[in-house]
Design a protein around this motif. Structure first.
Motif, PDB file in Angstrom:
ATOM      1  N   GLN A   1       0.826  -1.205   0.000  1.00 23.72           N
ATOM      2  CA  GLN A   1       0.000   0.000   0.000  1.00 23.72           C
ATOM      3  C   GLN A   1       0.864   1.261   0.000  1.00 23.72           C
ATOM      4  OE1 GLN A   1      -2.325  -1.068   3.494  1.00 23.72           O
ATOM      5  NE2 GLN A   1      -4.133  -1.384   2.220  1.00 23.72           N
TER       6      GLN A   1
ATOM      7  N   LEU B   1       2.011   1.829  -3.536  1.00 22.60           N
ATOM      8  CA  LEU B   1       0.916   2.287  -4.392  1.00 22.60           C
ATOM      9  C   LEU B   1       0.578   3.749  -4.162  1.00 22.60           C
ATOM     10  CD1 LEU B   1      -1.625  -0.693  -4.357  1.00 22.60           C
ATOM     11  CD2 LEU B   1      -0.338   0.156  -6.313  1.00 22.60           C
ATOM     12  N   PHE B   2       0.473   4.163  -2.892  1.00 25.44           N
ATOM     13  CA  PHE B   2      -0.084   5.480  -2.592  1.00 25.44           C
ATOM     14  C   PHE B   2       0.945   6.528  -2.184  1.00 25.44           C
ATOM     15  CE2 PHE B   2      -3.606   2.484  -1.885  1.00 25.44           C
ATOM     16  CZ  PHE B   2      -4.496   3.014  -2.802  1.00 25.44           C
TER      17      PHE B   2
ATOM     18  N   ALA C   1      -4.737   4.109 -13.423  1.00 23.10           N
ATOM     19  CA  ALA C   1      -4.897   3.483 -12.109  1.00 23.10           C
ATOM     20  C   ALA C   1      -5.651   2.159 -12.166  1.00 23.10           C
ATOM     21  CB  ALA C   1      -5.577   4.450 -11.135  1.00 23.10           C
TER      22      ALA C   1
ATOM     23  N   LEU D   1      -6.431   5.614  -5.903  1.00 23.03           N
ATOM     24  CA  LEU D   1      -5.135   5.607  -6.582  1.00 23.03           C
ATOM     25  C   LEU D   1      -5.102   6.648  -7.698  1.00 23.03           C
ATOM     26  CD1 LEU D   1      -2.336   4.416  -6.959  1.00 23.03           C
ATOM     27  CD2 LEU D   1      -3.329   2.628  -8.390  1.00 23.03           C
TER      28      LEU D   1
END
Length: 414
Positions: free
Chosen positions: A291, A294-295, A309, A348
């Protein structure tokens, strides 16, 4: 084949008590009831004699594909050990196989519950059990709970440890499968999956899932253990790229990766960022680190349009589905769960479009693309910034004129 438990160096803890650390006797009683149920209900003899390990996912206790290994199915001390870092357990198995006969190996950090006869317990513990009437399943089934944060060390018990062990015991009690089903699961046949909501002493339901086997039948050209060892010993970029190439080649020829346009780029980028930013390989990357990439890292460093995304997430879901099926990666189900959270596509997309998060290189590349420059070749990328100083100087002069005009306007309106 010798069970790994026989080669393990057990932590020493001769002087202990359930109540010495301030635990409530009623809380301890819940553990004893759950442990007695497990001892009675689980068909210990049906478990594979050499090695029976399941993957445990329980978000409440931060178990993300944790390794839980049974002991005592072929005789001796019954119980289980839970390793929250499954790759450390897998490495232990590799070390046991390679170690000289008779050498004892230290156990990585773990939580354990074993059943012992009364003669092996301290007198103080026996007095506690008798005084409070805590239930046991038999004279050889006194539960012993230990928390080992480091090899050879134990620490004080807490209510969180008690609740976690109560949850595990209650869930494991439902694994009433016959010998044939267990044997099939550990020899490449249909796996065993159990998902339950367990009531704990906190009167709160806890969701927990169990999956057997932890890894399953590993192909001869297994990549999991080399990736685990690489993460522990320090990631050599060249060696890592070789393993990434092998893994992606297998993925692209799998049913999850076949026929896709070019799914390997996102997967390679994920694995490279995992190594550079987390010191992890795909075999050791946790759902939380996934995570974070990803972020946090993707929005900062990955030069893609925000509209990509959904495609990124679709590819990564396919990749982790492959890792779950082909390599039986212990934390794959937990990572898939993190990739399937409701609303993650929009979250995202917003993160990838937030220019305040862009790093310097990404800002330059995305800015060039946004101005209509073709940056599809290295030569064009290198040529484009040469035009930027003049433009920046022009923009700066324009901003200065605006500020001067605004200042004059404010003076005029006084």
């Amino acid at each position: 084949m010798t069970h790994w438990w026989e080669r393990a160096e057990k932590p020493k803890c001769d002087d202990w008590s359930y109540l010495r650390d301030g635990l409530d006797p009623e809380v301890v009683e819940k553990l004893f009831r759950a442990a007695a149920l497990l001892h009675r209900e689980l068909s210990w003899e049906a478990l594979p004699a050499e090695e029976a390990t399941v993957a445990v996912t329980c978000w409440r206790f931060s178990m993300n594909g944790a390794a839980l290994s049974f002991i005592g199915q072929a005789g001796g001390t019954k119980g289980f050990l839970q390793f929250d870092r499954p790759w450390e357990f897998l490495e232990l198995l590799g070390d046991v196989a390679a170690a000289p006969e008779g050498k004892k190996l230290p156990l990585p950090r773990h939580l354990s519950l074993t059943f012992s006869p009364a003669a092996e317990l301290p007198a103080e513990v026996l007095k506690e059990i008798e005084a409070h009437g805590w239930p046991i399943a038999g004279d050889d089934a006194y539960p012993v709970l230990r928390v080992c944060p480091r090899p050879g060390e134990t620490q004080a018990l807490s209510e969180a440890h008690i609740e976690a062990m109560e949850t595990l015991c209650s869930a494991l009690s439902s694994l009433n499968f016959g010998e044939q089903q267990w044997q099939a699961a550990f020899k490449g046949g249909p796996g065993i999956v159990v998902e339950r909501a367990v009531d704990t002493y906190c009167t709160e339901e806890v969701e927990i899932s169990l999956r057997a086997p932890l890894i399953g039948a590993i192909p001869a050209d297994d990549l999991l253990l080399p990736l685990i060892r690489l993460a522990k010993e320090g990631i050599d970029p060249d060696a890592h790229e070789v393993l990434i190439d092998r893994l992606l080649e297998r993925f692209l020829h799998s049913r999850e990766g076949a026929g896709k346009l070019n799914p390997s780029w996102y997967c390679r980028t994920l694995m490279q960022f995992a190594a550079h930013s987390c010191g992890a390989t795909i075999a050791t990357l946790t759902p939380r680190e996934l995570q974070e990439i990803l972020f946090d890292i993707f929005p900062r460093k990955l030069s893609v349009e925000a509209e990509e995304a959904p495609e990124i997430l679709e590819v990564l879901r396919d990749f982790y589905t492959f890792l779950d099926r082909d390599l039986r990666l212990p934390q794959a189900p937990a990572c898939l769960q993190a990739l399937r959270v409701e609303g993650i596509e929009k979250e995202l997309e917003e993160a990838l479009s937030d220019r305040s998060q862009f790093g310097r290189a990404k800002s330059m590349l995305m800015g060039g693309a946004g101005e209509g420059h073709d940056l599809n070749t290295q030569e064009r990328v290198q040529a484009w910034p040469k035009s930027k100083p003049a433009k920046a100087k022009k923009d700066k002069a324009k901003d200065k004129r605006k500020r001067k005009s605004a200042k004059q306007s404010r003076r005029k309106n006084r």
